[in-house]
Structures are given as C-alpha cells and as structure tokens.
Motif scaffolding. Structure first.
Motif, PDB file in Angstrom:
ATOM      1  N   ILE A 294      27.479  42.182  84.762  1.00 44.78           N
ATOM      2  CA  ILE A 294      27.334  43.197  85.527  1.00 44.78           C
ATOM      3  C   ILE A 294      27.669  42.809  86.899  1.00 44.78           C
ATOM      4  O   ILE A 294      26.898  41.903  87.402  1.00 44.78           O
ATOM      5  CB  ILE A 294      25.968  43.798  85.315  1.00 44.78           C
ATOM      6  CG1 ILE A 294      25.662  43.932  83.799  1.00 44.78           C
ATOM      7  CG2 ILE A 294      25.863  45.129  86.134  1.00 44.78           C
ATOM      8  CD1 ILE A 294      24.181  44.489  83.734  1.00 44.78           C
ATOM      9  N   SER A 295      28.475  43.537  87.703  1.00 44.37           N
ATOM     10  CA  SER A 295      28.703  43.370  88.927  1.00 44.37           C
ATOM     11  C   SER A 295      29.044  44.491  89.621  1.00 44.37           C
ATOM     12  O   SER A 295      29.445  45.463  89.040  1.00 44.37           O
ATOM     13  CB  SER A 295      29.918  42.354  89.030  1.00 44.37           C
ATOM     14  OG  SER A 295      31.062  43.065  88.541  1.00 44.37           O
ATOM     15  N   LYS A 296      28.873  44.643  90.903  1.00 45.71           N
ATOM     16  CA  LYS A 296      29.314  45.656  91.854  1.00 45.71           C
ATOM     17  C   LYS A 296      30.610  45.866  91.861  1.00 45.71           C
ATOM     18  O   LYS A 296      31.384  47.077  92.322  1.00 45.71           O
ATOM     19  CB  LYS A 296      28.644  45.669  93.269  1.00 45.71           C
ATOM     20  CG  LYS A 296      26.946  45.856  93.140  1.00 45.71           C
ATOM     21  CD  LYS A 296      26.481  47.214  92.663  1.00 45.71           C
ATOM     22  CE  LYS A 296      24.964  47.360  92.619  1.00 45.71           C
ATOM     23  NZ  LYS A 296      24.289  47.192  93.948  1.00 45.71           N
ATOM     24  N   ASP A 297      31.448  44.640  91.939  1.00 44.01           N
ATOM     25  CA  ASP A 297      32.840  44.843  92.094  1.00 44.01           C
ATOM     26  C   ASP A 297      33.684  44.580  90.787  1.00 44.01           C
ATOM     27  O   ASP A 297      32.888  44.062  89.738  1.00 44.01           O
ATOM     28  CB  ASP A 297      33.201  43.552  93.100  1.00 44.01           C
ATOM     29  CG  ASP A 297      32.766  43.662  94.258  1.00 44.01           C
ATOM     30  OD1 ASP A 297      32.590  44.886  94.937  1.00 44.01           O
ATOM     31  OD2 ASP A 297      32.012  42.635  94.983  1.00 44.01           O
ATOM     32  N   ARG A 298      34.867  44.969  90.572  1.00 47.89           N
ATOM     33  CA  ARG A 298      35.680  44.787  89.443  1.00 47.89           C
ATOM     34  C   ARG A 298      35.738  43.439  89.233  1.00 47.89           C
ATOM     35  O   ARG A 298      36.368  42.872  90.010  1.00 47.89           O
ATOM     36  CB  ARG A 298      36.983  45.662  89.472  1.00 47.89           C
ATOM     37  CG  ARG A 298      37.664  45.821  88.209  1.00 47.89           C
ATOM     38  CD  ARG A 298      38.985  46.560  88.593  1.00 47.89           C
ATOM     39  NE  ARG A 298      39.704  47.009  87.122  1.00 47.89           N
ATOM     40  CZ  ARG A 298      40.090  46.257  86.444  1.00 47.89           C
ATOM     41  NH1 ARG A 298      40.209  44.922  86.374  1.00 47.89           N
ATOM     42  NH2 ARG A 298      40.623  46.859  85.490  1.00 47.89           N
TER      43      ARG A 298
END
Length: 368
Positions: A294-298
């Motif tokens: 899971i991350s905020k950036d692609r």
C-alpha cells in the motif's frame, strides 16, 4: 531396502465409507511416510474424523483398502492394530493418578511390574510430567492433561498415533505452545502422527504435509508451503488463510507471465503462468493480503490498482486495510507495523486515496 523401495508406511487406497445413503468419505487415496506428521484438515462434516476412525479400526471401509507397514488392515480389530488414537476429550480416568493413567494402557502388555514402571517413568520424563506423577487429572492444567493423554498413547509404542483435534480444548496461547511440544516429542520418538484438525494454523504449524478435505474428498495434498502458495482450486485457496478473489479472463502470455483482464480492477494485470489455461479462458485471480503493498504513490511494476481506504483495523504487529476500488469491489491488504507509534506509523488512514501493488508471482490464477 529403503523406505521408498518398501513402499509408503501407510497407504489408503480408494477408501469410501457410507452410512446408509450418506457417503462420509469418497474414494480417498493417500500415502503417509514413516515418521511424518500428516494433517487431515477440513471443516465439520468433511469426513476427516471418519477416515481417522477407519485407520483406528473403529469403522470398516465400505470399499477400498488400508495398508499399514505393508499389512492389509481389513478385518483387523482395533486392539490388534499397532495404532493408538488420542481423543479430543483426552479420556483420562479422574480417580487415577497421572502415573496410573499412563500405566493403564500397558495393563494387557506382557510386561513385568518393573518393566511397566520403567516405561511409565520414561513416558512421564518424555512429556516433562515426572513431578506430577502422583496428582489426579483435576489437579493439573489443561495442557498437562493433554500431555498425560499423549504419554499414555505413546506408552504402548504404537507405529501410528492418531490425534483427533488434540489441542481444541486449550486456549490460544497454550495451544500455540503445545504445538511445538508435540513436534518435539514426535521428533524424539519417531512415531508417525496423523492429526485431524479444522484449524488451518495448527495444521500449517504441526504438519510435514496436509490433506485438505471437503465433502468426503481430498482436494489437495502437499506441504504447508505448497498448499498456501500454490492452491489447486478456489476451495483450497479460500479455506487456507485470508484471500480476496476476482473474476478474470486470460488475454495472453508475455515474457513468461500470464496477462489477465480483471473487470473489478478496470485494468489488465500480470500473473505467474499456469499450465493448461488458454487465451480467452475465464479464471479466478486470487490475492493474499500480505502480498499487497500500500502506498500513496503509484508503485513501479506491471500491477498497480488505485482505491480508497474504507476500513482499517489495528492488530498491533500489523494492520488490515480494506480498500474500495472504483468498481465497488473490496480488496484486503496487510501492512506490518514496523515502527512504534500511533497514527504517524500508519501507511494510510480512512478515506485516503492509495495505490495497491503486487508482484506477478504473488497473483494466484485458478482455473477451477
């Protein structure tokens, strides 16, 4: 002659068992090697205990044969089999001491009093209960009662020990501790164990190999790693561990990987190849929560799906995120809480937009 040349220690050959019109076990064939811990895993009513009772001689197969150490068990009564069954209830005599409970199984053995006393002392030492020899079952803990039952079962030196839900009566922490004790005792004695359980974690911890059962049939046999990482069907994938499944369709192969269109993702993803599937075939794509990042950036790589955090549960060592995709589908993902802290340690919070990424090798494609 080696073990492999002599054949398997236990061979179950096309065994079925019916009670009237109900077929409890259906054409089961299995082999178990000498010294293995082998688990029969499945939900209630799947046939695992009925199969265990046939191995013990308490039930006769309707059809098929059972061979133990090269001997056909057809017609051999329980008391003449080199097998002992340890029941879920432990079946200890409340009026007898721990030592007398262990000695009870030896009363029909051709042994002198001194030999019997020596065997009991050896078994109590094996299960680390020598200081409790004079106590009654109600004076010791649940875990200790379980070890008394195990010592009594092993005292007769069976070739095969059958354990029916052996840890079900214990609380979670004691159950986890006792699993390792069982493994240690089995390693020291070399006796072949067959364990019946509905608890997937227990089977994965204890067993060298697992047979997953459903509706009287064996669905898959393999090591814990094989069963978990390479399930052969939707049933096995869903029964072992947490998993999220999606309808999908194979669109081709590229660079040794399988290209799969997943409508719930709104995009194509790449997965490890599966022999036998063809272009255009409808399949199931399954993902385990711990395999997702899971991350905020692609993320980099061929597999990236955008969504929003709908639910979040904190478990201490890790957190479970339920991610809502634009299609409305939900995906579960685990994130390890490696840093100490509160909200600052979270990967994301409720209603955050996030990206999910996964390695092609983590995507499980199921054709059945």
């Amino acid at each position: 002659m080696s073990a492999s040349e002599a054949g398997p220690f236990l061979k179950i050959e096309g065994v079925s068992k019916s009670f009237g019109s109900f077929q409890a076990v259906r054409d089961v064939s299995l082999t178990v090697e000498k010294g293995e811990i082998f688990a029969l895993l499945g939900g209630s009513g799947c046939g695992k205990t009925t199969l265990l009772r046939m191995l013990a001689g308490f039930e006769e197969p309707t059809s098929g044969r059972i061979f133990l150490d090269g001997r056909d068990m057809a017609g051999v009564p329980p008391w003449n089999r080199p097998v002992h069954m340890m029941f879920q209830s432990y079946a200890l005599f409340p009026h007898m001491t721990v030592a007398k409970n262990v000695a009870y199984g030896l009363k029909h053995e051709k042994m002198t009093r001194a030999e019997r006393d020596a065997r009991v002392a050896e078994m109590l030492d094996l299960v680390q209960l020598t200081p409790f020899a004079g106590r009654k079952p109600h004076q010791i803990s649940g875990g200790q009662r379980q070890r008394v039952a195990l010592a009594r079962a092993l005292a007769r030196q069976p070739k095969l020990l059958l354990l029916d839900e052996p840890l079900a009566a214990l609380d979670k922490k004691l159950r986890e501790h006792t699993q390792f004790e069982l493994m240690s005792i089995q390693a020291r004695t070399g006796v072949t164990f067959i364990v019946v359980t509905h608890d997937q974690e227990e089977a994965m911890t204890l067993a060298d190999r697992i047979a997953v059962m459903d509706k009287g049939q064996v669905k898959q046999v393999g090591s814990p790693t094989e069963i978990y990482e390479f399930p052969n069907s939707r049933f096995v994938a869903g029964f072992i561990g947490s998993i999220t499944s999606f309808e999908a369709r194979v669109t081709g192969r590229e660079d040794g990987l399988l290209a799969v269109e997943v409508p719930a993702f709104g995009t194509r993803v790449m997965a490890r190849d599966v022999a036998g599937v063809t272009e255009g075939q409808a399949v199931t794509l399954a993902l385990r929560p711990e395999k997702l990042t899971i991350s905020k950036d692609r993320p980099e790589g061929p597999n990236a799906v955008e969504g929003m955090v709908k639910d979040l549960a904190y478990f201490g060592k890790d957190s479970l995120y339920r991610i809502s995709l634009p299609s409305g589908a939900l995906v579960q993902a685990h994130a390890v809480n490696a840093r100490r802290g509160t909200e600052a340690a979270r990967v994301a919070d409720w209603d955050d937009r996030v990206w999910l990424g996964f390695d092609p090798g983590a995507a499980i494609v199921l054709a059945e």
